[in-house]
Design a protein around this motif. Structure first.
Motif, short mmCIF file in Angstrom:
data_model
loop_
_atom_site.label_atom_id
_atom_site.label_comp_id
_atom_site.label_asym_id
_atom_site.label_seq_id
_atom_site.Cartn_x
_atom_site.Cartn_y
_atom_site.Cartn_z
N GLN A 77 0.66 -1.44 0.19
CA GLN A 77 -0.39 -0.73 0.06
C GLN A 77 0.84 1.05 -0.37
O GLN A 77 1.66 1.42 0.84
N PRO A 78 0.80 1.88 -1.27
CA PRO A 78 1.52 3.78 -0.68
C PRO A 78 1.58 4.38 -0.05
O PRO A 78 -0.19 4.12 0.34
N VAL A 79 2.30 4.93 1.13
CA VAL A 79 1.80 6.16 2.23
C VAL A 79 2.37 7.47 1.43
O VAL A 79 3.39 8.04 1.28
N GLU A 80 1.25 8.19 2.14
CA GLU A 80 1.41 9.88 1.17
C GLU A 80 0.75 10.80 2.66
O GLU A 80 -0.24 10.24 3.64
N ASN A 81 1.76 11.55 2.69
CA ASN A 81 1.03 12.44 3.61
C ASN A 81 1.52 14.02 3.64
O ASN A 81 1.12 14.82 3.94
N SER A 82 2.09 14.35 2.66
CA SER A 82 1.25 16.14 1.91
C SER A 82 0.29 15.57 0.49
O SER A 82 0.60 14.78 -0.52
N GLU A 83 0.56 16.91 -0.04
CA GLU A 83 -0.25 16.79 -0.90
C GLU A 83 0.51 16.80 -2.11
O GLU A 83 0.29 16.72 -3.63
#
Length: 108
Positions: A77-83
């Motif tokens: 699962q990809p992890v993203e935390n910014s725009e």
């Protein structure tokens, strides 16, 4: 004492409950071993649901996903935390040195 009963139980006819041995809780190893012993049957059941024309499409997809997860591993699962989608990791290490004071002694 006949109160309409054909048979009147006597004290000797009443059985005392048998005390069972206290069961030990199963360890994680016991549970894993038990689960693995049923793994073949579980996979066969999943394959049966997946191939069944009578099963709902949702059940068939769910069974297929379960088979793939176990056979090929779950997809990452990809992890993203910014725009912009960049993962920002911030680590902070702080070292604090504390000198305990003896009671009654003031710092100068």
């Amino acid at each position: 004492m006949s109160d309409g009963l054909l048979y009147e139980p006597k004290i000797a006819d009443v059985h005392k409950p048998v005390a069972k041995k206290p069961s030990k809780g199963r360890t994680l190893t016991d549970i894993r071993t038990l689960a693995r012993s049923h793994a073949g049957t579980a996979v066969d059941t999943l394959v049966g649901v997946m191939r069944s024309d009578e099963a709902t499409p949702a059940a068939r997809v769910s069974a297929a996903n379960a088979i793939l997860d176990r056979g090929c591993g779950k997809a990452a699962q990809p992890v993203e935390n910014s725009e912009d989608g960049v993962l920002e990791l911030i680590h902070r290490i702080e070292r604090i040195i504390v000198h305990p004071q003896k009671p009654g002694v003031e710092e100068s």
